[in-house]
Design an enzyme around this catalytic site. Structure first.
Site, PDB file in Angstrom:
ATOM      1  N   GLY A   4      37.524  30.083  34.363  1.00 41.44           N
ATOM      2  CA  GLY A   4      38.924  29.749  34.655  1.00 41.44           C
ATOM      3  C   GLY A   4      39.109  29.413  36.116  1.00 41.44           C
TER       4      GLY A   4
ATOM      5  N   ASP B  78      40.524  42.571  37.304  1.00 38.04           N
ATOM      6  CA  ASP B  78      39.240  42.369  36.615  1.00 38.04           C
ATOM      7  C   ASP B  78      38.512  43.690  36.342  1.00 38.04           C
ATOM      8  OD1 ASP B  78      39.668  39.655  36.636  1.00 38.04           O
ATOM      9  OD2 ASP B  78      38.516  39.317  38.467  1.00 38.04           O
TER      10      ASP B  78
HETATM   11  C1  S3P Z   1      40.330  35.021  40.417  1.00 42.80           C
HETATM   12  C2  S3P Z   1      41.613  35.420  40.213  1.00 42.80           C
HETATM   13  C3  S3P Z   1      42.035  36.272  39.088  1.00 42.80           C
HETATM   14  C4  S3P Z   1      40.839  36.976  38.459  1.00 42.80           C
HETATM   15  C5  S3P Z   1      39.687  36.029  38.226  1.00 42.80           C
HETATM   16  C6  S3P Z   1      39.225  35.442  39.557  1.00 42.80           C
HETATM   17  C7  S3P Z   1      40.037  34.151  41.573  1.00 42.80           C
HETATM   18  O1  S3P Z   1      42.642  35.455  38.107  1.00 42.80           O
HETATM   19  O2  S3P Z   1      41.218  37.582  37.245  1.00 42.80           O
HETATM   20  O3  S3P Z   1      38.606  36.702  37.618  1.00 42.80           O
HETATM   21  O4  S3P Z   1      38.859  34.008  41.948  1.00 42.80           O
HETATM   22  O5  S3P Z   1      40.980  33.597  42.140  1.00 42.80           O
HETATM   23  P1  S3P Z   1      44.181  34.970  38.226  1.00 42.80           P
HETATM   24  O6  S3P Z   1      44.301  34.181  39.439  1.00 42.80           O
HETATM   25  O7  S3P Z   1      44.401  34.155  36.991  1.00 42.80           O
HETATM   26  O8  S3P Z   1      44.977  36.223  38.239  1.00 42.80           O
END
Ligand code: S3P
Length: 414
Positions: A82, A301
């Site tokens: 993501g 996380d």
């Molecule tokens: C992350 C932000 C978090 C986290 C993901 C990594 C990042 O997600 O849960 O594992 O590296 O910016 P969200 O920004 O969707 O909260």
């Protein structure tokens, strides 16, 4: 059996994504060492490579030849990541790149609207059928916006900041609840045009960024599983070395301390704006804790690991305001609740979290990982204290963030 020894972890996943993407923006050859070894970072690397950014392996890390982007010849596959998808959309929007972004089945079911809304407000032209991948972005004339994040998300914040770096006028992002700030810290270290006032970050482009050298601090989210193991397995004591102690990431460790966990911090130093340190964790009696939405981003996380710790704490641990967990690599609230229930834990599920009554004797069982690395790691830790066999339906998914997970765990079992 006890957990004993010491571990140095590969680089933090969040910082590794950012180091690669920012090095891609910098003209010339940047050097990055201790990059995360996870599959997610391979996804970022592969996508940047397809956009004309050459990244080479060296004995002590990688070199990134940044500065000139080109349209990728085929869709950019972000795999399970993501962070790759959302941040890349912002980065490529700012660089005026035409691209289609795709991902695996899990990523294709995750919300992208949250990142597309601000980017489209900036003027990005897109083609998309719904709120998920695939998304096609087209070279567009962007302009700065003022954006208030509707959900706390470092990925969305970073995407807007990266797009803002490609615009002459100012772009500002406001967040009501602080999220991880690695993008901001790195941009400050790079002398970019960025200012931070209270809850608002403002950037503008036009100032060329210079190449850099960086060592990535160890990943606190991976370290959390080993800290959880030392906390719950009796007579344990483990030293975790070179970990990022950025306060936007240390919620798991401060919560463990609140629960009575025994953590001692040693040497701290600074690396490219990030605080890094060593710490030792010993097993102790634990008590329950209550967390609300303000505390969630600092340990989002680590909640699967915290749930396992909560099963051994005296009293009812309640975690609320964490509905974002339903949109991670799997629905983590469902995954935590169904697996802990099967292990014999009294757990109540809420739309935005759960309550666990401890302490509880865990029964080994078949674990449904839902292909989610953090669920697999959390339940491997639960398996250490369960009676009978705990069997994961997928061990390989741990490679998404830490391919060396099982070897490292084996190395500290005594
Ligand atoms: C992350 C932000 C978090 C986290 C993901 C990594 C990042 O997600 O849960 O594992 O590296 O910016 P969200 O920004 O969707 O909260």
């Amino acid at each position: 059996m006890a957990i004993r020894g010491q571990i140095n972890f590969p680089g933090d996943k969040s910082i590794s994504h950012r180091a690669l993407m920012l090095a891609a923006l910098c003209k010339g050859k940047s050097r990055i060492s201790n990059l995360s070894t996870g599959e997610d970072i391979r996804s970022t690397r592969r996508c940047l490579d397809a956009c004309g950014i050459a990244i080479h392996d060296k004995a002590d890390g990688v070199t990134v030849h940044g500065g000139s982007f080109s349209d990728p010849p085929s869709p950019l596959n972000c795999g399970n990541s993501g962070t790759t998808a959302r941040m890349l959309l912002g980065l490529l929007a700012g660089k005026g790149i035409n691209a289609t972004v795709v991902g695996d089945n899990s990523l294709t079911s995750r919300p992208m609207e949250r990142v597309m809304t601000p980017l489209e407000k900036m003027g990005l032209k897109t083609e998309r059928n719904n709120e998920t991948l695939p998304v096609k972005i087209k070279k567009s004339q962007l302009s700065g916006i003022e954006y208030h994040l509707p959900v706390p998300s470092a990925q969305v914040k970073s995407a807007v900041i990266l797009a803002g770096l490609g615009v002459q006028s100012e772009t500002s992002v406001r967040e009501s609840i602080p999220t991880r700030n690695h993008t901001e810290l790195m941009l400050q270290a790079l002398n970019a045009d960025i200012s931070i006032h209270g809850d608002t970050i403002t950037v503008s482009g036009g100032k060329p960024l210079s190449r850099f050298a960086m060592k990535i601090p160890g990943d606190p989210s991976t370290a959390a599983f080993f800290a959880a193991a030392a906390a719950v397995v009796p007579k344990s004591r483990i030293m975790l070395r070179g970990i990022s102690l950025n306060p936007t990431r240390t919620g798991f460790f401060s919560t463990l301390q609140q629960m009575g966990g025994n953590i001692e911090y040693f040497e701290r130093s600074k690396m490219s704006g990030e605080t890094v340190g060593d710490f030792e964790i010993r097993s102790t009696a634990l008590r329950s804790v209550q967390l609300n939405r303000h505390e969630i981003p600092r340990l989002i996380d680590e909640i699967p690991a915290l749930a396992v710790v909560a099963t051994q704490a005296n009293g009812v641990t309640e975690i609320r305001g964490a509905s974002e967990l339903r949109f991670k690599e799997c629905d983590r609230i469902e995954a935590i609740c169904c697996n802990l229930k099967n292990m014999g834990v009294q757990i109540e599920e809420f739309e935005d979290g759960f309550a666990i009554e401890g302490p509880c004797h865990l029964k080994g069982t078949a674990i449904k990982t839902f292909g989610d690395h953090r669920i697999a790691m959390a339940f491997s830790i639960a398996g250490l204290i369960a009676e009978g066999e705990t069997k994961l339906d997928d061990r390989d998914c741990t490679a998404v963030s830490f391919p060396g997970f099982f070897a490292a765990l084996e190395g500290i079992r005594e």
